[in-house]
Enzyme design. Structure first.
Site, PDB file in Angstrom:
ATOM      1  N   ASP A 110     -70.934 -19.744 -24.674  1.00 47.33           N
ATOM      2  CA  ASP A 110     -70.784 -20.616 -25.836  1.00 47.33           C
ATOM      3  C   ASP A 110     -71.799 -21.752 -25.726  1.00 47.33           C
ATOM      4  O   ASP A 110     -72.486 -21.907 -24.724  1.00 47.33           O
ATOM      5  CB  ASP A 110     -69.355 -21.130 -25.974  1.00 47.33           C
ATOM      6  CG  ASP A 110     -68.978 -22.142 -24.906  1.00 47.33           C
ATOM      7  OD1 ASP A 110     -69.808 -22.443 -24.029  1.00 47.33           O
ATOM      8  OD2 ASP A 110     -67.845 -22.648 -24.936  1.00 47.33           O
ATOM      9  N   ASP A 285     -62.395 -13.871 -28.703  1.00 50.01           N
ATOM     10  CA  ASP A 285     -62.240 -14.400 -27.347  1.00 50.01           C
ATOM     11  C   ASP A 285     -61.124 -15.433 -27.356  1.00 50.01           C
ATOM     12  O   ASP A 285     -60.847 -16.055 -28.384  1.00 50.01           O
ATOM     13  CB  ASP A 285     -63.534 -15.069 -26.871  1.00 50.01           C
ATOM     14  CG  ASP A 285     -63.673 -16.478 -27.448  1.00 50.01           C
ATOM     15  OD1 ASP A 285     -63.381 -17.450 -26.732  1.00 50.01           O
ATOM     16  OD2 ASP A 285     -64.042 -16.606 -28.633  1.00 50.01           O
ATOM     17  N   CYS A 323     -47.238   1.727 -19.923  1.00 51.72           N
ATOM     18  CA  CYS A 323     -48.535   1.090 -19.688  1.00 51.72           C
ATOM     19  C   CYS A 323     -49.178   1.691 -18.441  1.00 51.72           C
ATOM     20  O   CYS A 323     -48.545   1.727 -17.374  1.00 51.72           O
ATOM     21  CB  CYS A 323     -48.369  -0.420 -19.524  1.00 51.72           C
ATOM     22  SG  CYS A 323     -49.900  -1.271 -19.039  1.00 51.72           S
ATOM     23  N   CYS A 325     -51.633   0.539 -16.646  1.00 51.28           N
ATOM     24  CA  CYS A 325     -52.361  -0.397 -15.788  1.00 51.28           C
ATOM     25  C   CYS A 325     -51.790  -0.419 -14.376  1.00 51.28           C
ATOM     26  O   CYS A 325     -50.637  -0.027 -14.143  1.00 51.28           O
ATOM     27  CB  CYS A 325     -52.380  -1.802 -16.395  1.00 51.28           C
ATOM     28  SG  CYS A 325     -50.953  -2.847 -16.012  1.00 51.28           S
ATOM     29  N   CYS A 328     -48.287  -2.146 -13.921  1.00 52.87           N
ATOM     30  CA  CYS A 328     -47.115  -1.449 -14.452  1.00 52.87           C
ATOM     31  C   CYS A 328     -46.814  -0.154 -13.709  1.00 52.87           C
ATOM     32  O   CYS A 328     -45.668   0.309 -13.701  1.00 52.87           O
ATOM     33  CB  CYS A 328     -47.308  -1.172 -15.945  1.00 52.87           C
ATOM     34  SG  CYS A 328     -47.209  -2.665 -16.968  1.00 52.87           S
ATOM     35  N   HIS A 354     -52.484  -7.445 -15.958  1.00 50.23           N
ATOM     36  CA  HIS A 354     -51.788  -6.702 -17.018  1.00 50.23           C
ATOM     37  C   HIS A 354     -52.194  -7.196 -18.402  1.00 50.23           C
ATOM     38  O   HIS A 354     -52.447  -6.384 -19.305  1.00 50.23           O
ATOM     39  CB  HIS A 354     -50.266  -6.829 -16.861  1.00 50.23           C
ATOM     40  CG  HIS A 354     -49.532  -6.362 -18.082  1.00 50.23           C
ATOM     41  ND1 HIS A 354     -49.305  -5.029 -18.361  1.00 50.23           N
ATOM     42  CD2 HIS A 354     -48.997  -7.062 -19.130  1.00 50.23           C
ATOM     43  CE1 HIS A 354     -48.673  -4.922 -19.520  1.00 50.23           C
ATOM     44  NE2 HIS A 354     -48.467  -6.143 -19.998  1.00 50.23           N
TER      45      HIS A 354
END
Length: 408
Positions: A110, A285, A323, A325, A328, A354
């Protein structure tokens, strides 16, 4: 602003553009929503996409490899904070931000303009630029458009942002919004003139104008004339009412070029991303997914799961059923509950993992639904998960769906 070309693909009639350091091609449309491929010097990104925020070059609680594991395409760095510490010259001497943080995919920095809002009590804004007082050691920094671009050129991100004059969306000062809108357009010319690496870094201007449709149109017209590789929609997510937020996003996505990426800054709530994507936005974002993880909150399709609550003490399910991931598949709510309750940092890391994985999977699902033509059903299902009782659906959600042409 350079050699940007593009228009409609003759074979598929889909928008595309080529710029020196960015190519953008829409691969599917569904109503106003679109799925696209954006090629940067370090990677090809799929949009809509969510970009985690690494203020000082690192996403708190995660390694670069973990960010790759959950398929992040782009991460953010903050120009103001990176220049404060460790300094862009040091980063440049180590090969730029990619080498400095061990990240081989896309990066966006930014401009430092947002600090006009977040550090307003420490900032003095003039036509020359913004003078900040450091919140750490009290020294002052003058951030001009030229300085912002020079710092970002040294940092070396794939996408860099123009310095804009940011006014909090809730401010009750029409004259200040008018001033900031026109100053932002004047500053983009100074940013373009200062940009020394246009073939390696794409410079995005930022549409301002508060909640005023007239000022938003003025800002868009002036910035579009500069023929940038992409455009950001700024000045939102600052506490304005959600209906006003949706209207501005709808106006700007409709007014910005169809063959360029559209970046809505500071957006991290999953339903916001779904609705903004329905309106034709491509990039988002926010610190929300990572910051909320540090408070013991996990993102789930129905909203959030507050792991500190006692009801999870003997709950042996994962954070989110189904999930895939790492968190999980390995840990239960019962395991995480006491760690979160005692503020154990390991728990924050797991929830951060997660939540970032959730956001990457969310945008992947959005892209897939656009590409197979089922996106309206996807939006309706998402709204139904958040608001099982149709009578509780907020007006801003109804408005967003209506503006996107998706009847609930």
């Amino acid at each position: 602003m350079g050699d940007t070309v593009g228009g409609k693909d003759d074979r598929h009639r889909l928008p595309w553009s080529e710029s020196p350091a960015l190519s953008f091609r829409v691969v599917a449309e569904c109503g106003r929503a679109r799925s696209s491929r954006m090629t940067l010097p370090h990677c090809t990104c799929h949009t809509p996409m969510f970009m985690p925020v690494g203020t000082q070059g690192t996403v708190k609680g995660l390694t670069s490899q973990q960010l790759r594991d959950v398929d992040c395409h782009v991460i953010l760095g903050n120009t103001y904070h990176l220049e404060n510490r460790p300094g862009s010259e040091l980063v440049d001497s180590m090969g730029g931000l990619h080498s400095f943080v061990d990240w081989d995919r896309g990066m966006l920095t930014d401009s430092g303009g947002f600090q006009m809002v977040s550090l307003l009590h420490l900032a003095d804004i003039t036509e020359q630029g913004v003078t900040f007082q450091s919140p750490t050691d009290g020294h002052t920094m003058l951030l001009t458009p030229e300085h912002s671009i020079a710092v970002q050129n040294r940092l070396g991100a794939d996408i860099i942002m123009a310095l804009d004059d940011v006014v909090p969306s809730t401010a009750a000062d029409p004259a200040r919004f008018e001033e900031a809108t026109h100053r932002t357009t004047r500053w983009i010319d100074r940013c373009i003139a200062a940009h020394s690496r246009p073939h390696e870094q794409s410079l995005f201007p930022i549409v301002q104008g508060g909640l005023d449709p007239r000022l938003r149109d003025i800002s868009m017209k002036g910035l579009i004339e500069r023929n940038a590789p992409g455009y950001a929609i700024g000045g939102l997510a600052g506490g304005e009412d959600k209906s006003s937020f949706i209207r501005v996003v709808a106006q700007c996505t409709a007014g910005l070029p169809a063959n360029k990426p559209r970046y809505v800054m500071g957006i991290g709530y999953p339903l916001d991303i779904i609705l903004c994507s329905a309106l034709g936005a491509d990039m988002y974002d926010s610190v929300y997914p990572t910051r909320t993880a540090r408070f013991g909150v996990a993102l789930v399709p129905e909203g959030v799961l507050k792991v500190k609550q006692s009801c999870y003490a003997k709950d042996f399910r994962p954070l989110q059923e189904g999930c895939p991931c790492m968190v999980c598949t390995k840990y239960t709510r019962a395991y995480l509950h006491p760690l979160v309750s005692r503020n154990i940092s390991f728990a924050s890391n797991l929830l951060t993992y997660h939540n970032v994985a959730f956001m990457q999977r969310l945008t992947k699902e959005i892209r897939a639904a656009i590409e197979d033509g089922t996106f309206p059903d996807y939006v309706r299902d998402a709204v139904a998960r958040h608001y099982p009782n149709p009578e509780t659906i907020p007006e801003w959600v109804k408005l967003g769906c209506d503006l996107a042409g998706i009847p609930l």
